[in-house]
Scaffold this motif. Structure first.
Motif, short mmCIF file in Angstrom:
data_model
loop_
_atom_site.label_atom_id
_atom_site.label_comp_id
_atom_site.label_asym_id
_atom_site.label_seq_id
_atom_site.Cartn_x
_atom_site.Cartn_y
_atom_site.Cartn_z
N ARG A 192 -3.13 4.73 1.14
CA ARG A 192 -3.95 4.57 2.17
C ARG A 192 -3.26 5.71 3.50
O ARG A 192 -3.84 5.69 4.55
CB ARG A 192 -3.86 3.42 2.76
N TYR A 218 -5.11 0.79 7.92
CA TYR A 218 -4.81 0.97 6.57
C TYR A 218 -5.88 0.16 5.76
O TYR A 218 -6.20 0.35 4.59
CB TYR A 218 -3.45 0.41 6.07
N GLY A 219 -6.56 -0.85 6.33
CA GLY A 219 -7.54 -1.48 5.66
C GLY A 219 -6.88 -2.61 5.02
O GLY A 219 -5.53 -2.75 5.29
N LYS A 262 -7.85 9.18 5.03
CA LYS A 262 -6.84 8.12 5.23
C LYS A 262 -5.95 8.46 6.32
O LYS A 262 -6.12 9.57 6.98
CB LYS A 262 -6.01 8.56 3.87
N ASP A 264 -6.83 4.63 -4.96
CA ASP A 264 -7.52 3.50 -3.90
C ASP A 264 -6.49 2.96 -2.95
O ASP A 264 -6.74 2.85 -1.70
CB ASP A 264 -8.39 2.87 -4.39
N ARG A 265 -5.34 2.53 -3.42
CA ARG A 265 -4.31 2.00 -2.82
C ARG A 265 -3.22 2.83 -1.97
O ARG A 265 -2.36 2.27 -1.27
CB ARG A 265 -3.53 1.04 -3.52
N LEU A 314 0.73 -1.33 -0.01
CA LEU A 314 -0.02 -0.09 -0.16
C LEU A 314 0.81 1.34 -0.06
O LEU A 314 2.14 0.88 0.26
CB LEU A 314 -0.92 0.03 1.21
#
Length: 285
Positions: A118, A282-283, A154, A115-116, A82
């Motif tokens: 984060r 971070y998901g 984020k 999207d990546r 990420l």
């Protein structure tokens, strides 16, 4: 990103440590940076070596416009990565002097829409390398990045060198994002307790293994597991006993085992906490 330069020149890479029993995340690494005189890192090989020892996810951090562009390309190529992007505090005065702050910030904000990506960071304050003449530019940049992290939802990663009081003050004044990380935590026991009370995450690097880092180990000892992260800050801050050699994500297990010893917990328990905390911040990768 650290400004550390270990003594002893460039040595061969250290041997791979034993594999961790549960995979963890390198919360902060710079695969785009080679230390002075060293050959550039092959990201694919660095990732492969890390995965082999139980470091199966990494946050790649770009610290300037070129690094941010590189980071976005890398996270598109490598699913283990990420991204984090920002104008590093030591870069902020230069943009201010050149008068291109609006353009630089606009590009960071554009790339942050990926999207990546984060993480907004590393941002913050560095009073070690930047003198008093750069403080205003650094603080203004820090405030802007805090706002960007909140607007985009984020995580915020903070670089804090010799600026503890001002970092905490500005976070209080601006209102910290819901997910705030003190990258390469360098504060003392009292600061660790204050950060935990505010809900921040503390990310420990190889510095916690250094012989002269008793105060840092004391700070780690009072940090609850649910507030902990681990990182390399590679290629800098290589953990003992390998100081002077190049750092890379595959050396995270050395720091994890040292942290477990300080905390008095089993390595699998710490690994589980580090992995869970990383995905909470971070998901999923």
């Amino acid at each position: 990103m650290s400004t550390e330069r270990d003594s002893g020149g460039h040595r061969s890479p250290p041997p791979a440590p034993d594999r961790l029993p549960i995979p963890v995340v390198d919360n902060h690494t710079h695969l785009d940076i080679a230390r002075d005189g060293a050959n550039p890192v092959d990201p694919a090989l660095a990732i492969e070596a890390a995965v082999a020892v139980g470091v199966d996810r990494m946050v790649q951090v770009g610290c300037d416009l070129a690094g941010a562009e590189w980071t976005v390309q890398a996270i598109d190529r490598h699913p283990q990565l990420l991204g984090g992007i920002a104008i590093h505090p030591n870069e902020a005065p230069g943009h201010d002097e050149r008068g291109d702050v609006p353009e630089a910030r606009a590009r960071i904000e554009e790339l942050a829409a990926h999207d990546r990506v984060r993480v907004i960071g590393e941002t913050g304050l560095d009073y070690f390398r930047t003198g008093p003449e750069g403080v205003a530019a650094q603080q203004d940049s820090f405030r802007w990045h805090i706002d960007l992290a909140k607007r985009t939802g984020k995580a915020l990663q903070i670089h804090d060198r010799d600026a503890h009081d001002d970092v905490l003050r500005i976070l209080r004044e601006e209102g910290a994002p819901a997910k705030t990380v003190l990258h390469c935590f360098s504060g003392d026991l009292q600061m660790a307790r204050e950060c935990v009370a505010r809900g921040y995450y503390l990310s420990f690097s190889g510095t916690v293994t250094f012989k002269n880092a008793r105060g840092l180990r004391d700070a780690l000892a009072v940090t609850p597991l649910e507030h902990l992260l681990v990182e390399t800050d590679a290629p800098y801050l290589t953990p003992a006993p390998h100081r002077g050699a190049p750092n890379a994500p595959y050396l995270v297990p050395v720091t994890v085992r040292a942290m477990a010893g300080v905390l008095g917990v089993a390595v699998p328990q710490l690994c589980t906490a580090l992995s869970d905390n990383s995905e909470r911040v971070y998901g999923p990768w």
